[in-house]
Design a protein around this motif. Structure first.
Motif, mmCIF file in Angstrom:
data_model
loop_
_atom_site.group_PDB
_atom_site.id
_atom_site.type_symbol
_atom_site.label_atom_id
_atom_site.label_comp_id
_atom_site.label_asym_id
_atom_site.label_seq_id
_atom_site.Cartn_x
_atom_site.Cartn_y
_atom_site.Cartn_z
ATOM 1 N N GLY A 16 3.779 -9.753 1.485
ATOM 2 C CA GLY A 16 2.429 -9.747 2.029
ATOM 3 C C GLY A 16 1.937 -8.367 2.396
ATOM 4 O O GLY A 16 2.041 -7.424 1.618
ATOM 5 N N LEU A 17 1.416 -8.227 3.627
ATOM 6 C CA LEU A 17 0.810 -6.959 4.052
ATOM 7 C C LEU A 17 1.769 -5.766 4.010
ATOM 8 O O LEU A 17 1.352 -4.672 3.623
ATOM 9 C CB LEU A 17 0.184 -7.103 5.442
ATOM 10 N N PRO A 18 3.048 -5.909 4.373
ATOM 11 C CA PRO A 18 3.947 -4.757 4.236
ATOM 12 C C PRO A 18 4.048 -4.261 2.783
ATOM 13 O O PRO A 18 4.115 -3.057 2.543
ATOM 14 C CB PRO A 18 5.296 -5.282 4.743
ATOM 15 N N ALA A 19 4.038 -5.180 1.843
ATOM 16 C CA ALA A 19 4.098 -4.791 0.432
ATOM 17 C C ALA A 19 2.815 -4.074 0.013
ATOM 18 O O ALA A 19 2.855 -3.087 -0.735
ATOM 19 C CB ALA A 19 4.331 -6.017 -0.450
ATOM 20 N N ILE A 20 1.680 -4.551 0.504
ATOM 21 C CA ILE A 20 0.402 -3.898 0.194
ATOM 22 C C ILE A 20 0.367 -2.499 0.809
ATOM 23 O O ILE A 20 -0.068 -1.537 0.170
ATOM 24 C CB ILE A 20 -0.790 -4.752 0.673
ATOM 25 N N ALA A 21 0.868 -2.382 2.038
ATOM 26 C CA ALA A 21 0.923 -1.063 2.687
ATOM 27 C C ALA A 21 1.801 -0.108 1.877
ATOM 28 O O ALA A 21 1.450 1.066 1.694
ATOM 29 C CB ALA A 21 1.441 -1.201 4.116
ATOM 30 N N GLU A 22 2.940 -0.589 1.383
ATOM 31 C CA GLU A 22 3.818 0.253 0.566
ATOM 32 C C GLU A 22 3.153 0.636 -0.750
ATOM 33 O O GLU A 22 3.333 1.758 -1.240
ATOM 34 C CB GLU A 22 5.141 -0.462 0.310
ATOM 35 N N PHE A 23 2.397 -0.286 -1.344
ATOM 36 C CA PHE A 23 1.648 0.004 -2.574
ATOM 37 C C PHE A 23 0.706 1.182 -2.345
ATOM 38 O O PHE A 23 0.669 2.129 -3.135
ATOM 39 C CB PHE A 23 0.881 -1.257 -3.001
ATOM 40 N N PHE A 24 -0.029 1.132 -1.244
ATOM 41 C CA PHE A 24 -0.970 2.212 -0.947
ATOM 42 C C PHE A 24 -0.255 3.506 -0.570
ATOM 43 O O PHE A 24 -0.696 4.594 -0.946
ATOM 44 C CB PHE A 24 -1.954 1.783 0.145
ATOM 45 N N ALA A 25 0.851 3.399 0.158
ATOM 46 C CA ALA A 25 1.600 4.605 0.526
ATOM 47 C C ALA A 25 2.120 5.311 -0.723
ATOM 48 O O ALA A 25 2.040 6.549 -0.835
ATOM 49 C CB ALA A 25 2.754 4.239 1.460
ATOM 50 N N ALA A 26 2.624 4.536 -1.680
ATOM 51 C CA ALA A 26 3.109 5.119 -2.942
ATOM 52 C C ALA A 26 1.960 5.724 -3.734
ATOM 53 O O ALA A 26 2.103 6.791 -4.345
ATOM 54 C CB ALA A 26 3.833 4.056 -3.765
ATOM 55 N N LEU A 27 0.816 5.050 -3.715
ATOM 56 C CA LEU A 27 -0.367 5.563 -4.414
ATOM 57 C C LEU A 27 -0.788 6.904 -3.820
ATOM 58 O O LEU A 27 -1.013 7.880 -4.556
ATOM 59 C CB LEU A 27 -1.506 4.548 -4.302
ATOM 60 N N ILE A 28 -0.862 6.965 -2.509
ATOM 61 C CA ILE A 28 -1.279 8.204 -1.836
ATOM 62 C C ILE A 28 -0.268 9.320 -2.089
ATOM 63 O O ILE A 28 -0.649 10.468 -2.366
ATOM 64 C CB ILE A 28 -1.493 7.946 -0.332
ATOM 65 N N GLU A 29 1.012 8.995 -2.026
ATOM 66 C CA GLU A 29 2.028 10.014 -2.295
ATOM 67 C C GLU A 29 1.894 10.563 -3.712
ATOM 68 O O GLU A 29 1.935 11.783 -3.938
ATOM 69 C CB GLU A 29 3.429 9.439 -2.087
ATOM 70 N N ALA A 30 1.696 9.670 -4.689
ATOM 71 C CA ALA A 30 1.559 10.105 -6.078
ATOM 72 C C ALA A 30 0.309 10.951 -6.300
ATOM 73 O O ALA A 30 0.316 11.886 -7.098
ATOM 74 C CB ALA A 30 1.535 8.886 -6.998
ATOM 75 N N ARG A 31 -0.754 10.631 -5.580
ATOM 76 C CA ARG A 31 -2.018 11.339 -5.778
ATOM 77 C C ARG A 31 -2.091 12.669 -5.032
ATOM 78 O O ARG A 31 -2.847 13.550 -5.420
ATOM 79 C CB ARG A 31 -3.192 10.465 -5.323
ATOM 80 N N CYS A 32 -1.306 12.798 -3.964
ATOM 81 C CA CYS A 32 -1.430 13.987 -3.106
ATOM 82 C C CYS A 32 -0.244 14.932 -3.169
ATOM 83 O O CYS A 32 -0.279 16.000 -2.551
ATOM 84 C CB CYS A 32 -1.655 13.542 -1.655
ATOM 85 N N SER A 33 0.824 14.580 -3.873
ATOM 86 C CA SER A 33 1.984 15.457 -3.966
ATOM 87 C C SER A 33 2.614 15.318 -5.346
ATOM 88 O O SER A 33 2.303 14.396 -6.091
ATOM 89 C CB SER A 33 3.008 15.120 -2.875
ATOM 90 N N GLY A 34 3.501 16.227 -5.670
ATOM 91 C CA GLY A 34 4.187 16.169 -6.951
ATOM 92 C C GLY A 34 3.394 16.802 -8.077
ATOM 93 O O GLY A 34 2.346 17.420 -7.857
#
Length: 196
Positions: A80-98
């Protein structure tokens, strides 16, 4: 004698995908593609067609390699919501670093670029949007089953909200938005859906 390719089309398509992802269609000329791949125009045209066909193939590759794995992980998670939060956290990490920081998302970039003038590209973008929305909806069904959502939450409207938030994260990150600020917005959006 048959024409023998002296290059790997898959490797070339990966290079071209990154070029279009970083620069977009309008800013990428065929000479840019020639320079990036080291191939001559006739080899490119014979294998992939013109610039627009090459872009469509690159966009399809991006969706298959970048979007679909993330969608499958989220849809199959069940938390549920924890999985959605992780989806967005991974998205933000990919877009802002690396290595691809500040490139945004090739799909989101296409929504606002010259790319969407092509009917086939628009159809691909619509399919991708439906897939994103369906994935988020499925995750929200899990959130409801886990009693994580406020009573009366409209799952369809919430999925639409989160899909638009994903596009916003992609576009704002390309413009240089701070990862912490983006995550604060995501946390607030998820908090508005929760029972707390």
């Amino acid at each position: 004698m048959p024409d023998i390719k002296h290059f790997d089309p898959d490797t070339v398509l990966e290079t071209v995908m990154r070029l279009f992802w970083r620069q977009g269609v309008a800013s990428t000329g065929i000479q840019d593609v020639v320079t990036a791949t080291g191939l001559n125009r006739s080899s490119l045209y014979a294998t992939f067609g013109g610039k627009q066909e090459l872009y469509r193939a690159a966009l399809h590759r991006y969706m298959e390699e970048r979007s679909e794995p993330a969608f499958r992980r989220l849809a199959g998670d069940g938390r549920g919501l924890p999985a959605i939060a992780e989806f967005f956290a991974a998205l933000i990490e990919a877009r802002c670093s690396g290595p691809y920081a500040r490139w945004g998302c090739m799909v989101s970039n296409a929504h606002v670029g010259a790319e969407n003038g092509d009917a086939e590209v628009r159809a691909a973008l619509d399919r991708h949007h439906r897939r994103l929305r369906e994935t988020l909806h499925e995750a929200l069904v899990g959130a409801r089953a886990e009693h994580q959502l406020a009573p009366g939450t409209d799952l369809g409207a919430a999925a639409d909200l989160l899909a638009l938030l994903a596009y916003g994260v992609n576009l704002r990150s390309r413009a240089g938005a701070d990862a912490r600020e983006l995550m604060k917005t995501v946390t607030a959006a998820l908090g508005s859906l929760g029972t707390a």
